[in-house]
Write an enzyme that holds these catalytic residues in place. Structure first.
Site, PDB file in Angstrom:
ATOM      1  CG  HIS A  11      -1.933   0.981   1.395  1.00  0.00           C
ATOM      2  ND1 HIS A  11      -2.142   1.775   2.426  1.00  0.00           N
ATOM      3  CD2 HIS A  11      -2.888   1.420   0.599  1.00  0.00           C
ATOM      4  CE1 HIS A  11      -3.200   2.431   2.306  1.00  0.00           C
ATOM      5  NE2 HIS A  11      -3.370   2.573   1.137  1.00  0.00           N
ATOM      6  NE  ARG A  12      -2.156   5.673   1.763  1.00  0.00           N
ATOM      7  CZ  ARG A  12      -2.680   6.414   2.666  1.00  0.00           C
ATOM      8  NH1 ARG A  12      -2.102   7.100   3.581  1.00  0.00           N
ATOM      9  NH2 ARG A  12      -3.957   6.252   2.848  1.00  0.00           N
ATOM     10  CD  GLU A  38      -2.907   2.621  -3.545  1.00  0.00           C
ATOM     11  OE1 GLU A  38      -3.735   3.156  -3.511  1.00  0.00           O
ATOM     12  OE2 GLU A  38      -1.923   2.568  -2.675  1.00  0.00           O
ATOM     13  CG  ASP A  40      -2.734   7.042  -3.121  1.00  0.00           C
ATOM     14  OD1 ASP A  40      -3.698   6.428  -3.361  1.00  0.00           O
ATOM     15  OD2 ASP A  40      -2.001   6.871  -2.181  1.00  0.00           O
ATOM     16  CG  HIS A  53      -3.129   9.543   0.419  1.00  0.00           C
ATOM     17  ND1 HIS A  53      -3.761  10.171   1.360  1.00  0.00           N
ATOM     18  CD2 HIS A  53      -3.907   8.033   0.102  1.00  0.00           C
ATOM     19  CE1 HIS A  53      -5.186   9.718   1.676  1.00  0.00           C
ATOM     20  NE2 HIS A  53      -5.134   8.268   0.980  1.00  0.00           N
ATOM     21  CD  GLU A 113      -6.695   5.625  -4.536  1.00  0.00           C
ATOM     22  OE1 GLU A 113      -5.982   4.911  -3.625  1.00  0.00           O
ATOM     23  OE2 GLU A 113      -7.619   6.391  -4.065  1.00  0.00           O
ATOM     24  CE  LYS A 115      -6.061   8.969  -2.551  1.00  0.00           C
ATOM     25  NZ  LYS A 115      -7.185   7.901  -1.896  1.00  0.00           N
ATOM     26  CG  ASP A 235      -0.560   0.707   5.625  1.00  0.00           C
ATOM     27  OD1 ASP A 235      -0.340   1.099   4.619  1.00  0.00           O
ATOM     28  OD2 ASP A 235      -1.593   0.849   6.551  1.00  0.00           O
TER      29      ASP A 235
END
Ligand code: G3P
Ligand code: MG
Length: 243
Positions: A11-12, A38, A40, A53, A113, A115, A235
Site C-alpha cells: 500500500h502506497r 499501489e 496514488d 495521497h 490510484e 486521486k 501497510d
C-alpha cells in the site's frame, strides 16, 4: 475472470516501512518481496502527475497548502521523506514517469490510484491514462488503474480504453454491478472493514475479482483469502510471511 495480478500489494508503495508514495517506498516494497505496489497520483498546478495521497502537503512533506496550487518545480523542491526519519531526508515527490520507470526496472506490477484534487477529476484521469499508455512497454502487464472518483475513471477509460480499471469504493454500493458495467471495470476494490460476508459472496458468485484495503492483520487476511478475495493491500511488508 482469470486474474493475473499478484495477491499481495504494498500500500502506497512500501506500506509503513518507507515514506508513502516515494521511490524509496517502491524500492522497499520490492525489497520485501512484493511483486505489486499501489500508489496514488494527483496533478500539480501545471498539470503534471505526481505521487501524492493527500490534497495538502503538510502531512507528508515540508510544504504547505494544496498540492494543486504548486507547480512541479516547486513540489520537487520539497522533502517528502524526512517525516519518516532522517534516513529518508531528501526524498522527493516522484513524478508518475519516474515511478513507471522504476516499476519496469524493479519488475513490479502496479495499481495506480487516480486521486484527483477537488475540481480536477477528468483532467487527472486523462493525464494519468495518457501517460501510462504512452510510456508503458507493450510487452509488460499493464498497471491496473483505479479511483474512488468515477468521473476520473471514466475520463481514463475514454483516453486509454485498453488499460484495465478497478472500481474503488469504501463500502461496495448496492448498484455495484451497474457501475462496473458502466465503467467496464475488471475488479472491485473496497475497504475490508465495510465489506460484509453476503456482499463479498455476491461479488464472488458473479465472478468479480475483489481486492481489499488496507489489511494489516494476519487472521483477517487469511479469512479474506479463504473467502475468495484476489488481492490484499497492506501497510505491513511482513504480513505475507505471517499469513
Ligand atoms: O487503493 C486502495 C487504497 O489505497 C485506497 O485508500 O486512502 O489509502 O488511497 P487510500
Ligand atoms: Mg491509495
Amino acid at each position: 475472470m482469470n486474474w493475473p495480478w499478484p495477491v499481495w500489494i504494498a500500500h502506497r508503495g512500501g506500506g509503513l516501512t518507507a515514506p508513502e508514495n516515494t521511490l524509496a517506498a517502491l524500492r522497499a516494497g520490492a525489497r520485501a518481496g512484493f511483486r505489486m505496489v499501489e500508489f496514488d497520483v494527483m496533478l500539480s498546478a501545471d498539470g503534471m502527475p505526481v505521487l501524492m495521497h493527500d490534497d495538502t502537503l503538510e502531512r507528508t512533506t515540508n510544504g504547505r497548502g494544496p498540492v494543486s496550487a504548486q507547480d512541479l518545480a516547486a513540489l520537487r523542491m520539497l522533502d517528502a521523506g524526512a517525516w519518516q526519519g532522517s534516513a529518508y531526508a531528501g526524498e522527493r515527490i516522484p513524478t508518475l514517469d519516474e515511478a513507471l520507470d522504476l516499476l519496469c526496472e524493479l519488475d513490479l506490477d502496479a495499481n495506480i490510484e487516480i486521486k484527483p484534487a477537488p475540481g480536477f477529476s477528468a483532467l487527472t484521469g486523462v493525464t494519468v491514462a495518457r501517460e501510462v499508455a504512452r510510456r508503458w512497454p507493450a510487452d509488460r502487464r499493464p498497471p491496473l488503474l483505479s479511483s474512488f472518483d468515477e468521473d476520473a475513471l471514466a475520463a481514463a477509460a475514454a483516453t486509454a480504453p485498453a488499460l484495465p480499471r478497478g472500481l474503488l469504493f469504501e463500502q461496495v454500493p448496492d448498484d455495484w454491478a451497474r457501475r462496473m458495467q458502466g465503467h467496464r471495470a475488471v475488479s472491485v476494490h473496497c475497504d475490508h472493514r465495510l465489506l460484509d460476508a453476503a456482499r463479498l459472496q455476491a461479488l464472488i458468485d458473479a465472478g468479480v475479482p475483489v481486492l481489499c484495503y488496507t489489511v494489516n492483520d494476519a487472521t483477517r487476511a487469511r479469512g479474506l483469502l479463504a473467502a475468495g478475495v484476489r488481492g490484499l493491500f497492506t501497510d505491513r511488508l511482513d504480513l505475507p510471511e505471517a499469513v
